[in-house]
Design a protein around this motif. Structure first.
Motif, PDB file in Angstrom:
ATOM      1  N   PRO A   2       0.826  -1.212   0.000  1.00  0.00           N
ATOM      2  CA  PRO A   2       0.000   0.000   0.000  1.00  0.00           C
ATOM      3  C   PRO A   2       0.858   1.258   0.000  1.00  0.00           C
ATOM      4  O   PRO A   2       2.058   1.209   0.233  1.00  0.00           O
ATOM      5  CB  PRO A   2      -0.806  -0.126   1.297  1.00  0.00           C
ATOM      6  N   GLY A   3       0.199   2.376  -0.271  1.00  0.00           N
ATOM      7  CA  GLY A   3       0.883   3.665  -0.286  1.00  0.00           C
ATOM      8  C   GLY A   3       1.295   4.094   1.116  1.00  0.00           C
ATOM      9  O   GLY A   3       1.017   3.400   2.097  1.00  0.00           O
ATOM     10  N   PRO A   4       1.946   5.262   1.241  1.00  0.00           N
ATOM     11  CA  PRO A   4       2.399   5.737   2.554  1.00  0.00           C
ATOM     12  C   PRO A   4       1.213   6.172   3.420  1.00  0.00           C
ATOM     13  O   PRO A   4       0.128   6.465   2.917  1.00  0.00           O
ATOM     14  CB  PRO A   4       3.297   6.926   2.202  1.00  0.00           C
ATOM     15  N   TRP A   5       1.444   6.192   4.730  1.00  0.00           N
ATOM     16  CA  TRP A   5       0.407   6.653   5.662  1.00  0.00           C
ATOM     17  C   TRP A   5       0.171   8.152   5.497  1.00  0.00           C
ATOM     18  O   TRP A   5       1.095   8.910   5.224  1.00  0.00           O
ATOM     19  CB  TRP A   5       0.824   6.382   7.107  1.00  0.00           C
ATOM     20  N   SER A   6      -1.083   8.556   5.675  1.00  0.00           N
ATOM     21  CA  SER A   6      -1.413   9.985   5.664  1.00  0.00           C
ATOM     22  C   SER A   6      -1.018  10.595   7.020  1.00  0.00           C
ATOM     23  O   SER A   6      -0.624   9.877   7.936  1.00  0.00           O
ATOM     24  CB  SER A   6      -2.915  10.173   5.440  1.00  0.00           C
ATOM     25  N   GLU A   7      -1.144  11.886   7.128  1.00  0.00           N
ATOM     26  CA  GLU A   7      -0.927  12.543   8.426  1.00  0.00           C
ATOM     27  C   GLU A   7      -2.061  12.146   9.371  1.00  0.00           C
ATOM     28  O   GLU A   7      -3.153  11.791   8.927  1.00  0.00           O
ATOM     29  CB  GLU A   7      -0.923  14.073   8.241  1.00  0.00           C
TER      30      GLU A   7
ATOM     31  N   ARG B 295      -5.380   7.691  10.898  1.00  0.00           N
ATOM     32  CA  ARG B 295      -4.635   7.898   9.656  1.00  0.00           C
ATOM     33  C   ARG B 295      -4.926   6.719   8.720  1.00  0.00           C
ATOM     34  O   ARG B 295      -5.283   5.631   9.157  1.00  0.00           O
ATOM     35  CB  ARG B 295      -3.137   8.042   9.914  1.00  0.00           C
ATOM     36  N   VAL B 296      -4.788   6.964   7.422  1.00  0.00           N
ATOM     37  CA  VAL B 296      -5.125   5.943   6.419  1.00  0.00           C
ATOM     38  C   VAL B 296      -4.011   5.875   5.373  1.00  0.00           C
ATOM     39  O   VAL B 296      -3.161   6.753   5.293  1.00  0.00           O
ATOM     40  CB  VAL B 296      -6.466   6.270   5.709  1.00  0.00           C
ATOM     41  N   ARG B 297      -4.048   4.791   4.569  1.00  0.00           N
ATOM     42  CA  ARG B 297      -3.159   4.692   3.415  1.00  0.00           C
ATOM     43  C   ARG B 297      -3.914   4.036   2.261  1.00  0.00           C
ATOM     44  O   ARG B 297      -4.775   3.191   2.465  1.00  0.00           O
ATOM     45  CB  ARG B 297      -1.874   3.941   3.744  1.00  0.00           C
ATOM     46  N   GLU B 298      -3.575   4.429   1.062  1.00  0.00           N
ATOM     47  CA  GLU B 298      -4.274   3.976  -0.140  1.00  0.00           C
ATOM     48  C   GLU B 298      -3.753   2.612  -0.603  1.00  0.00           C
ATOM     49  O   GLU B 298      -2.577   2.303  -0.471  1.00  0.00           O
ATOM     50  CB  GLU B 298      -4.093   4.988  -1.271  1.00  0.00           C
TER      51      GLU B 298
ATOM     52  N   GLN C 218      -5.297  -0.833   6.571  1.00  0.00           N
ATOM     53  CA  GLN C 218      -5.329   0.436   5.835  1.00  0.00           C
ATOM     54  C   GLN C 218      -5.775   1.610   6.711  1.00  0.00           C
ATOM     55  O   GLN C 218      -5.827   2.739   6.257  1.00  0.00           O
ATOM     56  CB  GLN C 218      -6.293   0.327   4.638  1.00  0.00           C
TER      57      GLN C 218
END
Length: 201
Positions: free
Chosen positions: A142-147, A167-170, A185
């Motif tokens: 998955p993508g990087p974690w959001s703030e 926080r979430v990640r795509e 996620q």
């Protein structure tokens, strides 16, 4: 004396002929059992041609081969329908229990995992074993974690001493389409609220 020897030889040869006839009857009876569903049947090799809806299963025993007509092909074989004869064809991989074609397995034997039509003792890199289905499922990156989000309590950013932030990640689109096994996620953690609501505690 010669007459007695001649009679004994005659009795022995008669007994041998009776034994051979009994064996032939038993062989022809078992042959009839093996010839169930056959259109053509050989004494030495069993079924040669089957009725239209049945499959011809051929297996080897040493240098000899035998034929049998079956409704469904046994484990390790798949059915191929043809104009003249329907055949049971053996899966290429010995670790395959049922296959769609000679090289594409649909179910593996115990202690093997299925991945893209092949059987593996251990799942390939980038995949994870699914014990329930005995399959290897692709894992995704998955993508990087959001703030971290603002600290909230019951959807408000003010009030109590403690709240929750998330926080979430795509997940990449390709991984979603392949239903790959992805790590978590969404993450949450406890946080301290920074302000009081106006007119409240």
């Amino acid at each position: 004396m010669q007459w007695i020897i001649f009679m004994l030889l005659l009795i022995i040869s008669s007994m041998e002929m009776l034994t051979q006839n009994r064996w032939k009857k038993q062989a022809s009876a078992s042959l009839l059992e093996n010839c169930t569903g056959c259109v053509l049947c050989s004494e030495d090799n069993g079924c040669i041609t089957c009725h239209h809806r049945l499959f011809l299963l051929i297996w080897r025993d040493g240098i000899r081969q035998y034929g049998m007509c079956v409704h469904t092909c046994p484990p390790g074989y798949f059915g191929v329908r043809g104009l003249e004869v329907n055949r049971c064809t053996k899966c290429r991989s010995p670790s395959c229990e049922s296959c769609f074609s000679r090289d594409f397995c649909m179910k593996c034997k115990d202690k093997f995992y299925l991945y893209k039509g092949q059987c593996f003792r251990q799942c390939p890199p980038g995949t994870a074993a699914q014990p329930g289905t005995r399959e290897c499922q692709e894992t995704c990156e998955p993508g990087p974690w959001s703030e971290w989000s603002a600290c909230t309590h019951e959807s408000r950013t003010c009030g109590c001493k403690w709240g929750v932030e998330t926080r979430v990640r795509e997940v990449p689109e390709a991984a979603r389409e392949e239903r790959a096994a992805c790590p978590a996620q969404l993450e949450t953690r406890r946080c301290r609220m920074k302000k009081h609501c106006p007119g409240g505690e």
